[in-house]
Motif scaffolding. Structure first.
Motif, PDB file in Angstrom:
ATOM      1  N   ALA A 222       0.933  -1.236  -0.076  1.00 27.40           N
ATOM      2  CA  ALA A 222       0.189   0.018  -0.142  1.00 27.40           C
ATOM      3  C   ALA A 222       0.866   1.389   0.088  1.00 27.40           C
ATOM      4  O   ALA A 222       0.433   2.323  -0.753  1.00 27.40           O
ATOM      5  CB  ALA A 222      -1.243  -0.123   1.288  1.00 27.40           C
ATOM      6  N   VAL A 223       2.117   1.081   0.647  1.00 26.87           N
ATOM      7  CA  VAL A 223       2.970   2.202   0.843  1.00 26.87           C
ATOM      8  C   VAL A 223       3.409   2.466  -0.642  1.00 26.87           C
ATOM      9  O   VAL A 223       3.532   3.650  -1.054  1.00 26.87           O
ATOM     10  CB  VAL A 223       4.078   2.133   1.687  1.00 26.87           C
ATOM     11  N   LEU A 224       3.831   1.335  -1.281  1.00 26.59           N
ATOM     12  CA  LEU A 224       4.219   1.602  -2.449  1.00 26.59           C
ATOM     13  C   LEU A 224       3.196   2.132  -3.392  1.00 26.59           C
ATOM     14  O   LEU A 224       3.559   2.977  -4.539  1.00 26.59           O
ATOM     15  CB  LEU A 224       4.580   0.396  -3.115  1.00 26.59           C
ATOM     16  N   CYS A 225       2.169   2.134  -3.237  1.00 20.26           N
ATOM     17  CA  CYS A 225       1.098   2.462  -4.160  1.00 20.26           C
ATOM     18  C   CYS A 225       0.508   3.743  -3.876  1.00 20.26           C
ATOM     19  O   CYS A 225      -0.214   4.325  -4.507  1.00 20.26           O
ATOM     20  CB  CYS A 225      -0.147   1.725  -4.284  1.00 20.26           C
ATOM     21  N   GLY A 226       1.199   4.533  -2.813  1.00 16.03           N
ATOM     22  CA  GLY A 226       0.983   5.804  -2.470  1.00 16.03           C
ATOM     23  C   GLY A 226       0.415   6.389  -1.327  1.00 16.03           C
ATOM     24  O   GLY A 226      -0.102   7.256  -0.846  1.00 16.03           O
ATOM     25  N   ALA A 227       0.027   5.082  -0.513  1.00 16.43           N
ATOM     26  CA  ALA A 227      -0.713   5.210   0.713  1.00 16.43           C
ATOM     27  C   ALA A 227       0.239   5.637   1.846  1.00 16.43           C
ATOM     28  O   ALA A 227       1.431   5.115   2.067  1.00 16.43           O
ATOM     29  CB  ALA A 227      -1.278   4.041   1.385  1.00 16.43           C
ATOM     30  N   SER A 228      -0.203   6.923   2.745  1.00 13.39           N
ATOM     31  CA  SER A 228       0.922   7.404   3.605  1.00 13.39           C
ATOM     32  C   SER A 228       0.881   6.967   4.735  1.00 13.39           C
ATOM     33  O   SER A 228       1.651   7.098   5.616  1.00 13.39           O
ATOM     34  CB  SER A 228       0.771   8.872   3.435  1.00 13.39           C
ATOM     35  N   LYS A 229      -0.254   6.516   5.338  1.00 10.44           N
ATOM     36  CA  LYS A 229      -0.817   5.918   6.558  1.00 10.44           C
ATOM     37  C   LYS A 229      -0.933   4.524   6.661  1.00 10.44           C
ATOM     38  O   LYS A 229      -1.560   3.918   8.001  1.00 10.44           O
ATOM     39  CB  LYS A 229      -1.724   6.752   7.379  1.00 10.44           C
ATOM     40  N   ALA A 230      -0.668   3.663   5.753  1.00  9.02           N
ATOM     41  CA  ALA A 230      -0.727   2.324   5.528  1.00  9.02           C
ATOM     42  C   ALA A 230       0.119   1.467   6.682  1.00  9.02           C
ATOM     43  O   ALA A 230       0.818   0.564   6.051  1.00  9.02           O
ATOM     44  CB  ALA A 230      -1.035   1.829   4.362  1.00  9.02           C
ATOM     45  N   THR A 231       0.103   1.626   7.950  1.00 10.36           N
ATOM     46  CA  THR A 231       0.814   0.594   8.670  1.00 10.36           C
ATOM     47  C   THR A 231      -0.028  -0.700   8.949  1.00 10.36           C
ATOM     48  O   THR A 231      -1.235  -0.592   8.496  1.00 10.36           O
ATOM     49  CB  THR A 231       0.996   1.497  10.066  1.00 10.36           C
ATOM     50  N   PRO A 232       0.687  -1.606   9.462  1.00  7.08           N
ATOM     51  CA  PRO A 232      -0.014  -2.713   9.486  1.00  7.08           C
ATOM     52  C   PRO A 232      -1.124  -2.602  10.421  1.00  7.08           C
ATOM     53  O   PRO A 232      -2.231  -3.396  10.165  1.00  7.08           O
ATOM     54  CB  PRO A 232       1.161  -3.635  10.334  1.00  7.08           C
ATOM     55  N   ALA A 233      -1.160  -1.757  11.531  1.00  9.53           N
ATOM     56  CA  ALA A 233      -2.359  -1.588  12.223  1.00  9.53           C
ATOM     57  C   ALA A 233      -3.333  -0.933  11.529  1.00  9.53           C
ATOM     58  O   ALA A 233      -4.688  -1.238  11.592  1.00  9.53           O
ATOM     59  CB  ALA A 233      -1.785  -0.486  13.519  1.00  9.53           C
ATOM     60  N   TYR A 234      -3.123  -0.177  10.623  1.00  9.33           N
ATOM     61  CA  TYR A 234      -4.196   0.756   9.723  1.00  9.33           C
ATOM     62  C   TYR A 234      -4.718  -0.521   9.085  1.00  9.33           C
ATOM     63  O   TYR A 234      -5.974  -0.394   8.680  1.00  9.33           O
ATOM     64  CB  TYR A 234      -3.552   1.833   8.838  1.00  9.33           C
ATOM     65  N   VAL A 235      -3.874  -1.370   8.308  1.00 10.31           N
ATOM     66  CA  VAL A 235      -4.535  -2.440   7.375  1.00 10.31           C
ATOM     67  C   VAL A 235      -5.562  -3.331   8.188  1.00 10.31           C
ATOM     68  O   VAL A 235      -6.438  -3.466   7.778  1.00 10.31           O
ATOM     69  CB  VAL A 235      -3.516  -3.393   6.940  1.00 10.31           C
ATOM     70  N   LEU A 236      -5.244  -3.641   9.541  1.00 11.25           N
ATOM     71  CA  LEU A 236      -6.077  -4.273  10.457  1.00 11.25           C
ATOM     72  C   LEU A 236      -7.386  -3.658  10.853  1.00 11.25           C
ATOM     73  O   LEU A 236      -8.323  -4.235  10.628  1.00 11.25           O
ATOM     74  CB  LEU A 236      -5.151  -4.757  11.465  1.00 11.25           C
ATOM     75  N   SER A 237      -7.118  -2.282  10.906  1.00  7.55           N
ATOM     76  CA  SER A 237      -8.349  -1.488  11.283  1.00  7.55           C
ATOM     77  C   SER A 237      -9.291  -1.586  10.136  1.00  7.55           C
ATOM     78  O   SER A 237     -10.503  -1.596  10.286  1.00  7.55           O
ATOM     79  CB  SER A 237      -7.898  -0.294  11.735  1.00  7.55           C
ATOM     80  N   THR A 238      -8.838  -1.332   8.944  1.00  8.30           N
ATOM     81  CA  THR A 238      -9.720  -1.234   7.802  1.00  8.30           C
ATOM     82  C   THR A 238     -10.207  -2.524   7.475  1.00  8.30           C
ATOM     83  O   THR A 238     -11.608  -2.594   6.854  1.00  8.30           O
ATOM     84  CB  THR A 238      -8.701  -1.060   6.666  1.00  8.30           C
ATOM     85  N   LEU A 239      -9.563  -3.674   7.712  1.00  5.94           N
ATOM     86  CA  LEU A 239     -10.327  -5.007   7.599  1.00  5.94           C
ATOM     87  C   LEU A 239     -11.325  -5.061   8.657  1.00  5.94           C
ATOM     88  O   LEU A 239     -12.535  -5.366   8.157  1.00  5.94           O
ATOM     89  CB  LEU A 239      -9.139  -6.149   7.647  1.00  5.94           C
ATOM     90  N   GLU A 240     -11.186  -4.971   9.767  1.00  3.24           N
ATOM     91  CA  GLU A 240     -12.079  -5.026  10.745  1.00  3.24           C
ATOM     92  C   GLU A 240     -13.422  -3.905  10.498  1.00  3.24           C
ATOM     93  O   GLU A 240     -14.544  -4.505  10.789  1.00  3.24           O
ATOM     94  CB  GLU A 240     -11.725  -4.748  12.120  1.00  3.24           C
ATOM     95  N   GLN A 241     -13.160  -3.026  10.016  1.00  4.67           N
ATOM     96  CA  GLN A 241     -14.317  -2.072   9.804  1.00  4.67           C
ATOM     97  C   GLN A 241     -15.088  -2.669   8.687  1.00  4.67           C
ATOM     98  O   GLN A 241     -16.410  -2.509   8.967  1.00  4.67           O
ATOM     99  CB  GLN A 241     -13.807  -0.786   9.182  1.00  4.67           C
ATOM    100  N   GLY A 242     -14.434  -3.203   7.549  1.00  4.12           N
ATOM    101  CA  GLY A 242     -15.062  -3.776   6.466  1.00  4.12           C
ATOM    102  C   GLY A 242     -15.978  -5.108   7.006  1.00  4.12           C
ATOM    103  O   GLY A 242     -17.016  -5.079   6.433  1.00  4.12           O
TER     104      GLY A 242
END
Length: 265
Positions: A222-242
């Motif tokens: 995600a960082v390579l694709c331009g995401a600036s805040k995509a830490t592993p914790a952010y990924v987990l949070s996004t998945l849980e929200q979904g």
């Protein structure tokens, strides 16, 4: 290749590659641009190799890539680490990465600015189609109605109509804000969240994958694709929200999926 642009010799190609790598190491070329160049180069080489093995004939056969071994590496550590775990063919995954890397950081805003007019156009087309069908003009009504889904998708990029044949509209889309189709269900839509949601379907939907470092792997991509805040914790949070906001729904339309729109090499 055009006669006005001479083909590079192997030595010239090697020199260009080394110069590009030095520019990246010196910070003159961003990680995002460098990774995309490596991915596009690997995809092009994969197709060119298949064409050469097929005798270099034209027109190119439709089954050119049948049975070809998949791309195993592109020379970018985060991407190479992800390739063995993808649930889609390697070229589909790499095409999606390349697209996300070239998509504008303002993709969500671009799509939002188009959304009202595109959705209104689609609604008007469906109304016009119903009027035509009600006046014994069913074939014309079907033609007009077939434009409506493409009008809706117009918010994600330019649509070029190719032909109408046997009740089917053939068109091509050149997307420039496709990640906007992956908005979150709550809160303000963000580019980082859209990128993460675009990447997640390429990996196993299994607890073992995420417990074994899947969050970190997706974060690096995600960082390579331009995401600036995509830490592993952010990924987990996004998945849980979904998972919290997911609702039972009919099967997704394949032509609205970021994966299916980027399937072709």
């Amino acid at each position: 290749m055009s006669a006005d642009i001479p083909e590079l010799t192997p030595e010239e190609r090697r020199q260009f590659s080394e110069d590009f790598e030095r520019a990246h190491a010196a910070g003159e070329v961003s990680d995002r641009h460098f990774a995309r160049a490596r991915i596009d180069g690997a995809l092009a080489a994969w197709v060119l190799s298949a064409h050469q093995d097929a005798g270099g004939s034209f027109p190119v056969p439709d089954n050119l890539m049948d049975g070809r071994p998949p791309i195993e590496r592109v020379g970018i550590p985060a991407v190479d680490a992800a390739l063995p775990h993808t649930t889609q063919p390697a070229h589909v995954f790499l095409n999606a990465l390349s697209y996300l890397m070239r998509e504008s950081d303002d993709a969500l805003e671009i799509a939002a600015a188009r959304a009202k007019d595109c959705d209104e156009a689609a609604a008007l087309l469906r109304r016009a189609a119903a009027l035509l069908k009600g006046k014994q003009n069913e074939p014309l009504g079907h033609l007009v109605e077939s434009l409506a889904p493409w009008a809706e998708r117009g918010k994600f990029g330019r649509v070029i109509v190719r032909k109408w044949e046997s009740g089917h509209l053939y068109a091509t889309q050149f997307p420039d804000s496709l990640s906007a189709s992956l908005r979150g269900h709550r809160g303000k839509a963000t580019r980082d969240g859209a990128i993460v949601r675009a990447l997640v379907p390429f990996f196993p939907n299994e607890q073992g994958f995420f417990a074994g470092g899947g969050n970190t792997l997706i974060s690096r991509l995600a960082v390579l694709c331009g995401a600036s805040k995509a830490t592993p914790a952010y990924v987990l949070s996004t998945l849980e929200q979904g998972r919290r906001t997911a609702k039972p729904a009919p099967r997704a339309k394949p032509d609205s999926s970021i994966i299916s729109l980027l399937r072709k090499p």
